[in-house]
Design a protein around this motif. Structure first.
Motif, PDB file in Angstrom:
ATOM      1  N   GLU A   1      -0.579  -2.654  -0.892  1.00 50.38           N
ATOM      2  CA  GLU A   1      -0.415  -3.360  -2.334  1.00 50.38           C
ATOM      3  C   GLU A   1       0.720  -2.923  -3.012  1.00 50.38           C
ATOM      4  N   ALA A   2       1.245  -1.571  -2.764  1.00 48.47           N
ATOM      5  CA  ALA A   2       2.397  -1.366  -3.284  1.00 48.47           C
ATOM      6  C   ALA A   2       3.573  -1.743  -2.840  1.00 48.47           C
ATOM      7  N   ILE A   3       3.428  -2.090  -1.134  1.00 52.67           N
ATOM      8  CA  ILE A   3       4.876  -2.565  -0.718  1.00 52.67           C
ATOM      9  C   ILE A   3       4.720  -4.191  -1.166  1.00 52.67           C
ATOM     10  N   GLU A   4       3.381  -4.803  -1.205  1.00 55.79           N
ATOM     11  CA  GLU A   4       3.793  -6.341  -1.555  1.00 55.79           C
ATOM     12  C   GLU A   4       3.833  -6.547  -3.192  1.00 55.79           C
ATOM     13  N   ASP A   5       3.751  -5.457  -3.895  1.00 55.51           N
ATOM     14  CA  ASP A   5       4.138  -5.528  -5.244  1.00 55.51           C
ATOM     15  C   ASP A   5       4.735  -4.339  -5.757  1.00 55.51           C
TER      16      ASP A   5
ATOM     17  N   LEU B   1       0.560  -2.749   9.746  1.00 58.85           N
ATOM     18  CA  LEU B   1       0.641  -1.252   9.468  1.00 58.85           C
ATOM     19  C   LEU B   1      -0.579  -0.505  10.207  1.00 58.85           C
ATOM     20  N   ALA B   2      -0.375   0.893  10.566  1.00 59.15           N
ATOM     21  CA  ALA B   2      -1.434   1.473  11.183  1.00 59.15           C
ATOM     22  C   ALA B   2      -1.652   2.720  10.652  1.00 59.15           C
TER      23      ALA B   2
ATOM     24  N   PHE C   1      -6.156  -0.613  10.804  1.00 67.34           N
ATOM     25  CA  PHE C   1      -4.810  -1.227  10.663  1.00 67.34           C
ATOM     26  C   PHE C   1      -4.971  -2.412   9.559  1.00 67.34           C
ATOM     27  N   ASN C   2      -3.998  -2.864   9.024  1.00 68.64           N
ATOM     28  CA  ASN C   2      -3.646  -3.774   8.089  1.00 68.64           C
ATOM     29  C   ASN C   2      -2.432  -4.557   8.270  1.00 68.64           C
ATOM     30  N   ASP C   3      -2.197  -5.533   7.725  1.00 72.21           N
ATOM     31  CA  ASP C   3      -0.854  -6.377   7.670  1.00 72.21           C
ATOM     32  C   ASP C   3      -0.415  -6.472   6.397  1.00 72.21           C
ATOM     33  N   CYS C   4       0.724  -6.418   6.313  1.00 75.46           N
ATOM     34  CA  CYS C   4       1.496  -6.320   5.199  1.00 75.46           C
ATOM     35  C   CYS C   4       2.686  -7.621   4.847  1.00 75.46           C
ATOM     36  N   ASP C   5       2.717  -8.280   3.543  1.00 75.75           N
ATOM     37  CA  ASP C   5       3.792  -9.080   3.335  1.00 75.75           C
ATOM     38  C   ASP C   5       5.053  -8.305   2.792  1.00 75.75           C
ATOM     39  N   MET C   6       6.042  -8.680   3.626  1.00 75.51           N
ATOM     40  CA  MET C   6       7.352  -7.789   3.257  1.00 75.51           C
ATOM     41  C   MET C   6       8.223  -8.690   2.152  1.00 75.51           C
TER      42      MET C   6
END
Length: 412
Positions: free
Chosen positions: A400-404, A377-378, A212-217
């Motif tokens: 990282e791609a979603i956050e940047d 994200l899973a 899992f990870n969390d993502c800043d949208m």
């Protein structure tokens, strides 16, 4: 002489299907190439067209029966222009009554059984079937009854014309009398049986693990808000989040090829292309049509392809070719409100990315607590082929791609 209607070739490795719905009835006039029956296969519903123009004389098989490729399922009087007459009309009427046994009916305990067409219409329009008066034989519901009820509900501008609840995958029984307990038995469709078998098989064969990870949208939401109007005007499609995640996945899978690979016997098959299976809802269950070579597609091309699949899945128009292949899957449970899940891989693929709902949460940024739109994200993967380091690395690249999002433009 009657013309036989046979089960056509259904696709690679598919040898049989189930008669899901008769689209025409004995005595009905049919045009050449007009669909007369819908067959349910392991993956999709396939409509069988009439080989000639004429009148449908009789069904050779029953609704719900399993039929093999090449089997005769109906007969058509070629060249006829009206309903069957005399003894043929009598047989047609008799056959029609038999086929209607599977249509919507009210049973003695007040529960409902519905034909596939009616059930699909109930789900699509979100109406309560127990509040609709059927116009069919013995008060059975027809698809037209459901559509009319949905229209009446819409025209009433909020008045509960049909007391419609939220759409449900199964019919809602009438309110039970106090102390009364009810049950309903509905035979599993061939597609649902196959889904169950494949998912259980994946659990038993693969060494499943989820990271899992969390993502800043924030960045994606800002980019979407800034360009959505111009994007829609130029490409004729809304800019959604799925294209961003598809592009992010493409970056990760190129850098970590094992996540895009699969096991075949004692060999590992690596792909230099990315065919993305996108999980979408269909009337009979979840299906995963394939968007091919997403790594070579633009954002607009991805959005258009996914939107087309979603529309055709809802209408039951996906083909076997649409479902064939796939090297990686994205499943978006967030559209249903899921906060976190452990998705199951889609064999023979080795990994699946699960997306979830976006919600504002407090996070630490540069030593300060701020509120940001976050998504969990899973990534579920087959540990037989993908090491933990590779799975974590792939998911981190996606995050990282979603956050940047600029990373997706300059291939970082």
């Amino acid at each position: 002489m009657a013309t036989e209607v046979k089960v056509p070739a259904l696709g690679e490795s598919v040898t049989e299907a189930t008669v899901g719905e008769w689209l025409k009835q004995p005595g009905d006039a049919v045009a050449a190439d007009e669909p007369i029956v819908s067959l349910e296969t392991d993956k999709v519903a396939v409509e069988v067209p009439s080989p000639v123009a004429g009148v449908l004389m009789e069904f050779v098989v029953e609704l719900g029966e399993t039929v093999e490729v090449g089997a005769v399922i109906a007969k058509i009087e070629a060249g006829a222009t009206g309903a069957a007459k005399g003894e043929e009309a009598g047989r047609a009427a008799e056959q029609r009554e038999e086929s209607n046994e599977a249509d919507t009916a009210s049973s003695s305990d007040g529960s409902l059984t519905m034909s596939p067409a009616v059930r699909r219409a109930v789900i699509e329009h979100g109406v309560d079937p127990t509040t609709i008066k059927g116009s069919g034989k013995d008060g059975r519901l027809t698809k037209e009854d459901v559509v009319a009820a949905a229209k009446a509900k819409k025209d009433s501008s909020g008045a509960a014309a049909t007391s419609a609840p939220a759409p449900s995958p199964s019919p809602t029984p009438a309110p039970a009398a106090k102390g009364e307990r009810r049950e309903e038995r509905v035979k599993m469709t061939r597609m649902r049986q196959t889904i169950a078998k494949r998912l259980k098989g994946a659990q038993e064969e693969a060494a499943l693990l989820t990271t899992f990870n969390d993502c800043d949208m924030t960045a994606v939401i800002e980019a979407r808000n800034a360009y959505k109007d111009v994007f829609a005007k130029k490409h004729g499609i809304k800019l959604g989040f799925m294209s961003f995640f598809a592009k992010a996945a493409a970056l990760a899978l190129k850098d970590v090829p094992s996540v895009n690979a699969q096991i075949d016997g004692d060999e590992i098959v690596y792909h230099d292309y990315i065919d993305l299976s996108v999980a979408v809802s269909a009337p009979n269950g979840l299906v995963v049509p394939v968007v091919r070579s997403i790594d070579a597609m633009s954002f607009a091309e991805i959005e258009l392809a996914i939107a087309d699949f979603g529309k055709r899945a809802k209408a039951g128009e996906l083909t076997m070719e649409d479902m064939k292949g796939g090297t990686f899957t994205i499943s978006n449970g967030g559209v249903f409100g899921s906060l976190m899940s452990t998705p199951i891989i889609n064999p023979p693929q080795s990994a699946v990315l699960g997306l979830h709902r976006i919600e504002d949460r407090p996070v630490a940024v540069n030593g300060e607590v701020v509120i940001r739109p976050m998504m969990y994200l899973a990534l579920s993967y087959d540990h037989r082929i993908i090491d933990g380091r590779e799975a974590v690395t792939a998911l981190k690249i996606m995050k990282e791609a979603i956050e940047d999002p600029m990373r997706m433009l300059i291939d970082l």
